[in-house]
Each structure stands twice: as structure tokens, then as C-alpha cells.
Scaffold this active site. Sequence first.
Site, short mmCIF file in Angstrom:
data_model
loop_
_atom_site.label_atom_id
_atom_site.label_comp_id
_atom_site.label_asym_id
_atom_site.label_seq_id
_atom_site.Cartn_x
_atom_site.Cartn_y
_atom_site.Cartn_z
N SER A 1 0.85 -1.06 0.15
CA SER A 1 -0.43 -0.29 -0.02
C SER A 1 0.68 1.22 -0.02
CB SER A 1 -0.63 -0.28 1.13
OG SER A 1 -1.44 1.55 1.23
N LYS B 1 -4.22 -6.62 2.88
CA LYS B 1 -4.36 -5.25 1.69
C LYS B 1 -6.11 -5.38 2.14
CE LYS B 1 -3.08 -1.91 -0.55
NZ LYS B 1 -3.34 -2.14 -1.68
N HIS C 1 -7.61 -3.19 4.11
CA HIS C 1 -6.74 -2.13 4.95
C HIS C 1 -7.53 -1.18 2.85
CE1 HIS C 1 -4.03 0.83 2.81
NE2 HIS C 1 -3.66 1.12 3.46
N ASN C 2 -7.98 -1.19 2.58
CA ASN C 2 -8.65 -0.21 1.56
C ASN C 2 -10.01 -0.48 1.30
OD1 ASN C 2 -6.36 -0.82 -0.07
ND2 ASN C 2 -7.00 -1.12 -2.00
N GLU D 1 -9.75 2.72 3.60
CA GLU D 1 -9.68 3.55 3.11
C GLU D 1 -10.47 4.52 2.83
OE1 GLU D 1 -6.19 2.74 0.76
OE2 GLU D 1 -7.47 3.93 -0.86
N1 NAP Z 1 -1.43 2.32 -8.68
C1 NAP Z 1 -1.74 2.09 -7.46
O1 NAP Z 1 -1.81 2.89 -6.43
C2 NAP Z 1 -1.75 0.75 -7.28
C3 NAP Z 1 -0.92 0.92 -5.51
C4 NAP Z 1 -1.16 -0.29 -4.75
C5 NAP Z 1 -1.42 -1.82 -5.46
N2 NAP Z 1 -0.98 -1.67 -7.05
C6 NAP Z 1 -1.26 -2.81 -7.62
O2 NAP Z 1 0.28 -3.40 -8.68
C7 NAP Z 1 -0.46 -3.77 -9.40
C8 NAP Z 1 0.66 -2.89 -10.74
O3 NAP Z 1 0.26 -1.31 -10.76
P1 NAP Z 1 0.41 -0.93 -12.29
O4 NAP Z 1 -0.91 0.31 -11.86
O5 NAP Z 1 2.02 -0.33 -12.44
O6 NAP Z 1 0.59 -1.14 -13.16
P2 NAP Z 1 -1.22 -2.29 -14.03
O7 NAP Z 1 -1.62 -0.72 -14.93
O8 NAP Z 1 -2.12 -2.16 -13.26
O9 NAP Z 1 -0.26 -3.05 -14.94
C9 NAP Z 1 0.32 -2.69 -15.92
C10 NAP Z 1 1.22 -3.89 -15.64
O10 NAP Z 1 1.21 -4.99 -16.41
C11 NAP Z 1 1.99 -5.55 -17.10
N3 NAP Z 1 1.27 -6.79 -18.09
C12 NAP Z 1 -0.65 -6.11 -18.38
N4 NAP Z 1 -0.49 -7.72 -18.63
C13 NAP Z 1 0.00 -8.31 -18.19
C14 NAP Z 1 0.67 -9.31 -19.07
N5 NAP Z 1 -0.76 -10.26 -19.27
N6 NAP Z 1 1.89 -10.55 -19.07
C15 NAP Z 1 2.96 -10.12 -19.00
N7 NAP Z 1 2.48 -8.59 -18.20
C16 NAP Z 1 1.56 -7.92 -18.13
C17 NAP Z 1 2.35 -4.64 -18.05
O11 NAP Z 1 3.24 -4.95 -18.83
P3 NAP Z 1 2.97 -3.90 -20.45
O12 NAP Z 1 3.94 -2.90 -20.74
O13 NAP Z 1 3.61 -4.63 -21.77
O14 NAP Z 1 1.71 -3.35 -20.51
C18 NAP Z 1 2.75 -3.15 -17.48
O15 NAP Z 1 3.89 -3.85 -16.46
C19 NAP Z 1 -1.55 -4.07 -9.76
O16 NAP Z 1 -2.53 -5.02 -9.40
C20 NAP Z 1 -2.03 -2.69 -8.60
O17 NAP Z 1 -3.15 -2.78 -8.24
C21 NAP Z 1 -1.60 -0.11 -7.73
#
Ligand code: NAP
Length: 487
Positions: free
Chosen positions: A134, A188, A191-192, A195
Amino acid sequence: MASVDVPQANIGVVGLAVMGSNLARNLASREGNTVAVFNRTAAKTDELVAEHPEAGFIATKSYQEFADRLSTPRTAIIMVQAGRGTDAVIDELVKVFEPGDIIVDGGNANFRDTIAREKRISETGIHFVGTGISGGEEGALNGPSIMPGGSDESWQTLGPIFRSIAAVAEGEPCVTHIGHDGAGHFVKMVHNGIEYADMQLIAEGYDLIRRGTGKSPAEIADVFDEWNRGELESYLIEITAQVLRQVDAATGKPLVDVILDQAGAKGTGAWTVQNALDLGVPVSGIAEAVFARSLSSKPGQRAVAQKVLPGPSDRWTIESPEDFIEDVRQALYASKVIAYSQGFDEIIAGAEEFGWDIDKGDIAKIWRGGCIIRARFLNRITDAYAADPDLTSLVTAPFFVDVVTAAQGPWRRVVSMAAHAGVPAPAFASSLAYYDGLRADRLPAALIQGQRDFFGAHTYKRVDKDGIFHTLWSGDRSEVESEGSSH
Ligand SMILES: NC(=O)c1ccc[n+]([C@@H]2O[C@H](COP(=O)([O-])OP(=O)(O)OC[C@H]3O[C@@H](n4cnc5c(N)ncnc54)[C@H](OP(=O)(O)O)[C@@H]3O)[C@@H](O)[C@H]2O)c1
């Protein structure tokens, strides 16, 4: 296979969107770490490595190369789109990893998926560790709150790594081994959910103050700044003041007035409520927060209703804006206590259902830094569980009893004023209703049992003797003792 003449990484990150790239940079900035990075679309890997030469990343262009560049036992953190993305990456890593290696899923996975994945992957001898992270992108870069599940064995390896990158609150890293398999993602998720409730309560407080006192968003920002110097001190209160003070460059209006009033959601709040329903835990504050976002996102219904549905005929007048604002502050604090109390009830129920040995006080501790719900009063939750680990309900701990005692007048005034004024305050109102339900000496559930027995012969228990009973409603209405169990 790993070659000895090329530099090796002790940790790898797969998925280099905002979260993954920031987490990789955080890892790389810590003493002793060399980080291998891989992203499905290689351009993102190149971009990250070019923009951050200081990180000394080992860029890899295939899963095989990624595995080859990791020292054994390999440790990789997946930060990709939860769901199909996670499964796709796991399938590839399992092909190139070996028994004893560790795959961490740091995305927002559904804990039930995590349980299933751990079961499946553990058959290969590879450890799978579902980990809640988080703090958004800023937390990932500078120190998140980390909630790992998985085996004790994998925690031996991951503990020092996670401790090195986690946020630090009062000298302690915001990470603890939550419990086995899906425990980290479950916590988690809750937690959300909390939130969501916290954000909704703050939004309702803002709305009531604005409508009740006519203060501008910038003036209300000052109120939140003031609150942030007291017992409500928290990240969400702090950023609320900043959002309210922001002026839209294009129109000169407060930004909050030009943002469309339809709240989005990524699903973890809904999961919290869905699982609470399955577990039979009333998380009404969280549920109202999720529903309030759903209601906001129904513009068609809202437009019609706005035209045809009347509100109260009386004008709403506030005699003392200062007193009203203080009432809202206390109502917010008491309702927030309820949201946490309900959230911890869900964690306790989840731990029982799924067999996790969860330390509630430790959870409050690791939420003190890095994460979105970080707040001063989390120390009080840790204290409450330290004083009584078997506390039946957080709100009944002495400190929180004092909070809700002080809030009795303000809380009830705010909820009734909102109802009189026709201002929606579902999270305030449901928190108070839950509170009154919890403390009631007798609930109308007795009547519901009577109704259930009437139409479905569902039976009931009595207050004055043991046994299961049924009234012969369509007969002579005498009572008979039932053989079966009540349901
Ligand atoms: N954003 C936040 O504030 C936040 C906070 C806590 C947790 N999270 C969690 O953290 C994770 C990442 O979040 P994010 O916002 O950084 O990214 P995201 O937008 O959720 O995901 C994009 C990423 O996933 C990859 N991806 C998607 N499908 C794929 C596949 N089939 N094979 C390989 N790679 C794949 C993409 O690769 P390409 O570049 O090749 O498309 C890119 O690197 C998620 O699970 C999200 O829920 C996010």
C-alpha cells in the site's frame, strides 16, 4: 542457467508500470541490492534503465534471461495488472524458476486467487507469496506498508528485503509476516475497505460543512489543516486540505468544483464488502462508502431524480458555524473508529475462517507509515490489542469508549441535522446506527425470528429456557419444542 561471469541480481521485478518501476528503484537504492528488471513490452524496460542509471538495473528482455540473471534462490516481485496479467507472468516464471525460488505477487490480487495460486505453485517446489503493498506510487518509491502472506520459509528470505524498503514509523519498518497463503492480500483488501470508509467520511464532513456554513473549499482546507494537528492527524486529512485548496488553472475555480462528482473504484472495496457478507461481518461503514461511489456514478438516474424528488421544505440554518464544525469533527472521529472496528472484525473473522494466525496489533503498527490510511490513532489500536488480544470489538477498548462517549452529542446532532437538511451522510449515519445496534440491550431481531417462524417454520430460541421452539401459526398457535436445530 546462471552464469558466473555476468553480474547477478539478488532480486528481480517483473512489470515496470508506475508501481513496479518505483518499487524497483526503491529496492535498488538500498545497500546490497542489485535489481534485475523485466517488462512484457521491452521499451518500458529500456526507458526505466535509461532514466535511472543510478539504480544500476540489470535489464532483461526475456523470462529466461531474467531467471538467468538472478542469483539462487531466485526472488522476483511481480507488479503487473492483477488477474490475468498476474497469471500470465506466473506461468512464464514457473517455466524458468527452480524449486526453492520465490515468486512474490505484489499486485492487488484477490486473496482467494492468492490461496489458489499458492496451492498450485507450491506443487512445483517454488514458493509463492501474495503480498499487499500500500502507498501508491509514492509509497512504492519511498517506502510502502507491506503485507506479505506465504510460507514461514519464504519470509526468512523476504523479511530482510521487505524491511529494507518499507516505510518506517517511529523507528519500526511497516512490514510484518501477516500469515500464510492469502493472509497478506486479505489484510490489504480490508485496508482498502477501511480506506474507502475513511475517504467517504471525510467527503461527507466536507459536504456538511460546506452546505451548512457556506465556507469555501479553501476555507474548509484550513479546517482540515487544523484537524490534522489534532487526534484526526492522518495522510487522508492532510491531502484533503491540499485538494480543497487547489485552484483550477483553466477556470480559476476551486478544482473540487470542476471535477466530475462521479467516484471511481478498482474493486477492492467491493471485495471487502462481498467477503464480509460471506463471513457474516457487518462492515456497514465500508459498504456505505462503496455504495456511495456506485450512486455517484449513476448520472442518468441522478439527473431524473434531481428533477422530480423533493427534499426538506425547511431552510437549513446553522447558528454557530464553529460549534457545527467541531460537531462534524467529533462525528468523523467516532465514525472512523467504527470503520476500523468493523474492519478488524472482518480480519478476525477471515483469520478464523482461513486458519491464519494474525496479530491484530501488528497490523495497526504496519499501517502507521507508507500506506494511505496512515494515521496517528493507529497506535491506539496497537495499544488496545496489546492490552487485550481477545478484545471482542475494537470500539469497546477503553480509549475508544472515551472517543465515542465524547462524541455522543455531536455525532447524533450531525446525523440528525444531515437528515433534516437533506444532505446525504450515509457513512456517518450507518456508523451511528451500527453503534446503537451493537450496544442495544435488545434488538428487534426477536421480531424477525417470529416472522421467520411464521412463514417458514424456521424456529426460534427463547430468553427464559434452553431448546428450539416453533409456534403452530396455522394451527392453534400453541408452542411446540422442535427436534431440529434453529436456522
Ligand atoms: N497504482 C497504484 O497506486 C497501486 C497501489 C497498490 C497496488 N497496486 C497494484 O500494483 C499492480 C501494478 O500496478 P500499476 O498501476 O503499476 O500497473 P497496472 O496498470 O495495473 O499494470 C500494468 C503492468 O502490467 C503488465 N501486464 C499486464 N498484462 C500483462 C501480461 N499478460 N503479461 C505481462 N505483463 C502484463 C504491463 O506490461 P506492458 O507494459 O507490457 O503492458 C505493465 O507492466 C496492480 O496489481 C495494482 O493493482 C497499484
